[in-house]
Design an enzyme around this catalytic site. Structure first.
Site, PDB file in Angstrom:
ATOM      1  N   THR A 116       0.862  -1.184   0.000  1.00 46.95           N
ATOM      2  CA  THR A 116       0.000   0.000   0.000  1.00 46.95           C
ATOM      3  C   THR A 116       0.892   1.226   0.000  1.00 46.95           C
ATOM      4  O   THR A 116       1.603   1.486   0.980  1.00 46.95           O
ATOM      5  CB  THR A 116      -0.927   0.014   1.226  1.00 46.95           C
ATOM      6  OG1 THR A 116      -1.791  -1.124   1.166  1.00 46.95           O
ATOM      7  CG2 THR A 116      -1.774   1.272   1.249  1.00 46.95           C
ATOM      8  N   LYS A 191      -7.759   1.753  -2.705  1.00 41.45           N
ATOM      9  CA  LYS A 191      -7.387   1.354  -1.340  1.00 41.45           C
ATOM     10  C   LYS A 191      -7.423   2.551  -0.390  1.00 41.45           C
ATOM     11  O   LYS A 191      -7.987   2.472   0.712  1.00 41.45           O
ATOM     12  CB  LYS A 191      -5.994   0.723  -1.352  1.00 41.45           C
ATOM     13  CG  LYS A 191      -5.393   0.427   0.023  1.00 41.45           C
ATOM     14  CD  LYS A 191      -6.128  -0.670   0.765  1.00 41.45           C
ATOM     15  CE  LYS A 191      -5.573  -0.905   2.159  1.00 41.45           C
ATOM     16  NZ  LYS A 191      -4.275  -1.586   2.165  1.00 41.45           N
ATOM     17  N   LYS A 266      -0.638   5.074   8.692  1.00 39.67           N
ATOM     18  CA  LYS A 266       0.062   5.143   7.406  1.00 39.67           C
ATOM     19  C   LYS A 266      -0.923   5.357   6.252  1.00 39.67           C
ATOM     20  O   LYS A 266      -0.717   6.224   5.393  1.00 39.67           O
ATOM     21  CB  LYS A 266       0.846   3.854   7.179  1.00 39.67           C
ATOM     22  CG  LYS A 266       1.416   3.718   5.775  1.00 39.67           C
ATOM     23  CD  LYS A 266       1.800   2.295   5.440  1.00 39.67           C
ATOM     24  CE  LYS A 266       2.079   2.141   3.958  1.00 39.67           C
ATOM     25  NZ  LYS A 266       2.377   0.745   3.587  1.00 39.67           N
TER      26      LYS A 266
END
Length: 323
Positions: A116, A191, A266
């Protein structure tokens, strides 16, 4: 099916007809994903820079290589699961005088990045791979460690349609749902948008439970109402931040992840970067990013992200003031 499937290298000794996979990054997510590929008959060569991750993967049947370069040699697919976009780019290009994966790999190798990372970094990685004569797909995942172990992850995929079809059978081994989200970087875009919703909704659900406590509601009463009304969401019905109503939620295991607070922090930073770069007039997203940054820094990094409720509760007072 794709007219351009991933080629099976001549040196594959599995006899399965499945492409050889160099699986780089065998941590909490990558390790179980690699195990599922092995169990499905894929020839896998695994590697990680962390010795403990290597040994854990080896103990679960994943063949281990001595280096990333060794794993990539002869592989048809190079699957990366790294902590950041810089790790991906450095691995592709090479760093500290060492050749990169793009140089080491055989021509027309499929580079499948399941990390990611920033959308711009994903697009840069794809451009580097294509320029070097390879194929590229970004496919970040959702579903946490439980999903990785069970093979029920959701893959959000960016890349050319024929490349998506080429990797789809492999992704379907590791996940329950595989969605093509557009061109290069599309998987990363989906995402971070999804996890922006998730982070904000978990904060809202947690604040509502703490408010309910102050107003004399039981957790079960609030859950029974909200889970069947307009407050229904995944953060409530699957990952409920209080113990009891959803017995499988991390709240019943003292907030053992699950999806760690550091990872949510994050992902929300990635969302914040995208919000800023695109000029979206967002107010709640940046605040959620700030809240999870603080949570991670103050002891929540290794706890499930639903543990944010403990911070909200600790900073709440009967008179409504904040500490």
């Amino acid at each position: 099916m794709s007219e351009n499937p991933v080629a099976v290298p001549e040196n594959s000794s599995s006899g399965s007809g499945k492409p050889t996979v160099a699986f780089l990054g065998l941590g909490h997510m990558g390790g179980p994903m690699a195990v599922n590929l092995v169990r499905a008959g894929y020839p896998v060569a695994g590697y990680d820079v962390v010795p403990a991750a290597l040994e854990a993967a080896r103990a679960h049947g994943v063949p281990i290589s001595g280096s990333a370069a060794d794993a990539v040699a002869g592989a048809a697919v190079v699957l990366t699961m790294f902590p950041s976009g810089q790790h991906v780019l450095d691995a592709y290009r090479g760093a500290e005088g060492k050749p990169g994966l793009l140089e080491t790999a055989a021509p027309a190798t499929m580079f499948l990045d399941c990390s990611t990372i920033n959308v711009d970094e994903a697009r840069e990685a794809a451009a580097l791979a294509i320029e070097a004569g390879h194929r590229s797909v970004d496919a970040p995942v959702s579903g946490g460690v439980v999903g990785a172990e069970a093979g029920t992850l959701t893959f959000m995929v960016g890349g050319e349609p024929e490349d998506f079809e080429a990797v789809r059978p492999m992704l379907e081994v590791m996940g329950r749902r595989v969605v093509h989200c557009g061109g290069h970087g599309g998987g990363q875009a989906a995402k971070i948008c999804n996890n922006l919703i998730l982070g904000v909704s978990m904060i809202a659900v947690s604040e509502a439970f703490v408010l309910g406590e102050k107003l004399g509601l039981t957790h079960q009463a609030l859950f029974d109402v909200a889970s069947n009304a307009s407050g229904q969401c995944w953060a409530l019905t699957t990952n409920c931040p209080v113990p009891g109503p959803v017995p499988t939620s991390p709240a019943n295991r003292d907030y053992q992840p699950g999806f760690a607070g550091a990872l949510m922090a994050k992902d929300l930073r990635l969302a914040l970067n995208a919000l800023q770069s695109t000029g979206v007039a967002a107010r709640v997203g940046p605040l959620a990013s700030e809240i999870y940054d603080t949570f991670a820094a103050e002891g929540g990094a290794d706890r499930d992200f639903s543990g944010i409720i403990t911070e909200i509760r600790a900073k709440s007072h009967n008179d409504g003031s904040q500490a």
